[in-house]
Design an enzyme around this catalytic site. Structure first.
Site, mmCIF file in Angstrom:
data_model
loop_
_atom_site.group_PDB
_atom_site.id
_atom_site.type_symbol
_atom_site.label_atom_id
_atom_site.label_comp_id
_atom_site.label_asym_id
_atom_site.label_seq_id
_atom_site.Cartn_x
_atom_site.Cartn_y
_atom_site.Cartn_z
ATOM 1 N N TYR A 134 0.805 -1.213 0.000
ATOM 2 C CA TYR A 134 0.000 0.000 0.000
ATOM 3 C C TYR A 134 0.849 1.279 0.000
ATOM 4 C CZ TYR A 134 -5.027 0.603 0.448
ATOM 5 O OH TYR A 134 -6.352 0.793 0.197
ATOM 6 N N LYS A 201 -0.216 -13.010 6.460
ATOM 7 C CA LYS A 201 -0.120 -14.058 5.442
ATOM 8 C C LYS A 201 1.320 -14.575 5.477
ATOM 9 C CE LYS A 201 -1.961 -16.275 1.961
ATOM 10 N NZ LYS A 201 -2.871 -17.389 2.214
ATOM 11 N N ASP A 249 -6.305 -15.483 5.088
ATOM 12 C CA ASP A 249 -7.429 -16.095 4.370
ATOM 13 C C ASP A 249 -8.335 -16.864 5.330
ATOM 14 O OD1 ASP A 249 -5.134 -17.619 4.584
ATOM 15 O OD2 ASP A 249 -5.569 -18.871 2.854
ATOM 16 N N ASP A 273 -7.198 -3.346 5.037
ATOM 17 C CA ASP A 273 -8.095 -2.678 4.097
ATOM 18 C C ASP A 273 -9.250 -3.613 3.740
ATOM 19 O OD1 ASP A 273 -8.845 -0.594 2.356
ATOM 20 O OD2 ASP A 273 -7.942 -1.633 0.668
#
Ligand code: NAD
Length: 383
Positions: A134, A201, A249, A273
């Site tokens: 980002y 992640k 996830d 986000d």
């Protein structure tokens, strides 16, 4: 007492939600304090309004004032996708070092939710705001930087990408991650919350997201020993805050199935986000999703949503997210009664079932009213 608060109107629905929402905040404060507490709103220019008046989308004067401010609020600012200038929001976050984006997710009775027990959703997302992909460090395929990187990847790493490939970086630092996680843990302790979950992640991106997780546990041991228990051990005495982690996830599935097991969440920029929008959808959507971006000096409150161009200038927008962001600001100032009045007015307006179109589609038997009328309903329910 009079507090100065700088505000940016924003693009798209910005003008409408301010017009409907600002009087609600002023009136809530007046009612809660008998006129003793007041806000002095001072407008700063950014976005299209700034461009029209000064030729710049983000005038230097706005940045200079915000650099020395401690309190501000903004509406959404437009960023074209895949072309044009860099996001004004990202520029503001980085220039002002607004490293923590904090988004509480609160359910209001009566809203139909995609989850079975939305009343159990009570999370606060702490999203790192300045790093990760980002940060926008990326290059178009035809730039000299991308070409050099592609050559490096091909010659040194054996990774062959074609010449039309764009390239981006994912910077994440121990300092940047730790200051965000520190804020999340401190908040959880202050508010007597039950857990902080690090969402990452790290199974795939070991040196960035995996490091985020490790830095979180390291920080807990270094700075919160005795106050925080890491999940996994049998020893979890009551009253202790639990620090745990989930792969991003899996976390998206978890918050749909078992939202009650999650409380405060700390996560890198991109995960945060996505996750905060997904959580907002469980409790009424972006029209009711407040937020604040914080540096060590400035608390910059803003609705989570964007400029909603398809409904702009049609009196359709929900000012709820803006007024709830104002309620967060009141809490930040210690003006809890005014904050509670705002939240209660939103709850009562929803119960009345006369709501803006985004909520009308999610509430059984509701009729739709415009942004202006919804603001007037909120004003009535402040009393
Ligand atoms: P968006 O949040 O503007 O809209 C997503 C959906 O939610 C749309 O269907 C929209 O109509 C609806 N919606 C959003 N806010 C609403 C409200 N208050 N009341 C009723 N419905 C509402 O997201 P987008 O379409 O992806 O982005 C549009 C623009 O906003 C882009 O330029 C984007 O960069 C910008 N943006 C800005 C911010 C910010 O300033 N913090 C955040 C997100 C997006």
């Amino acid at each position: 007492m009079r507090r100065k608060v700088f505000f940016i109107e924003g693009d798209g629905i910005g003008k409408e939600i301010w017009k409907a929402g600002r009087p609600v905040l002023d009136r809530a404060l007046e009612l809660a304090s008998g006129g003793e507490l007041q806000l002095e709103w001072v407008e700063l220019l950014a976005g299209k309004k700034a461009f029209a008046e000064t030729g710049s989308y983000l005038p230097q004067e706005t940045i200079d004032i915000l650099k020395n401010a401690d309190l501000a609020m903004k509406g959404p600012l437009e960023t074209p996708v895949g072309k044009g200038f860099r996001s004004l929001n990202v520029t503001l976050r980085q220039t002002l070092d607004l490293f923590a984006c904090i988004r509480p997710v609160q359910y209001f009775e009566g809203i139909e939710s995609p989850v079975k027990h939305p009343e159990r959703v009570n999370m606060v997302v702490f999203r790192e705001n300045t790093e990760d992909v980002y940060a926008g460090i990326e290059w178009a395929a035809d730039s000299k930087e991308a070409k050099r990187l592609l050559t490096f990847l091909r010659d040194e790493m054996g990774v062959c990408l074609d010449e039309r490939s764009g390239v981006g970086l994912k910077p994440m630092t121990a300092n940047g991650s730790k200051r965000l996680i520190r804020k999340a843990i401190q908040f959880a302790l202050d508010q007597r919350r039950q857990s902080v979950t690090l969402v990452h992640k790290g199974n795939i991106m070991k040196f960035t997201e995996g490091a985020f997780r490790n830095w979180g546990y390291e920080l807990a041991a270094e700075e919160f020993a005795g106050q925080v228990i890491c999940e996994g051990g049998d020893c979890c005495p009551p009253g202790k805050l639990v620090l745990k982690d989930r792969i991003a996830d899996a976390m998206f599935q978890e918050v749909l199935i078992r939202p009650e097991q999650y409380d405060v969440v700390a996560t890198p920029n991109l995960n945060g986000d996505y996750l905060s929008d997904a959580l907002a959808a469980q409790v009424g959507g972006l029209g009711l999703a407040p937020g604040v971006n914080m540096s060590s000096r400035l608390a910059f409150f803003e609705p989570t949503h964007g400029t909603a161009p398809s409904i702009a200038d049609k009196d359709l927008a929900n000012p709820g997210s803006l007024v709830l962001s104002g309620a967060l600001m009141f809490d930040h100032l210690g003006w809890h009664e005014a904050a509670n009045r705002v939240r209660s007015a939103v709850g009562r307006a929803i119960a009345l079932k006369k709501v803006t179109i985004d909520l009308a589609t999610q509430i059984d038997g509701a009729s739709k009213v415009g942004c202006k009328e919804f603001g007037e309903t909120l004003m009535r329910f402040l009393e």
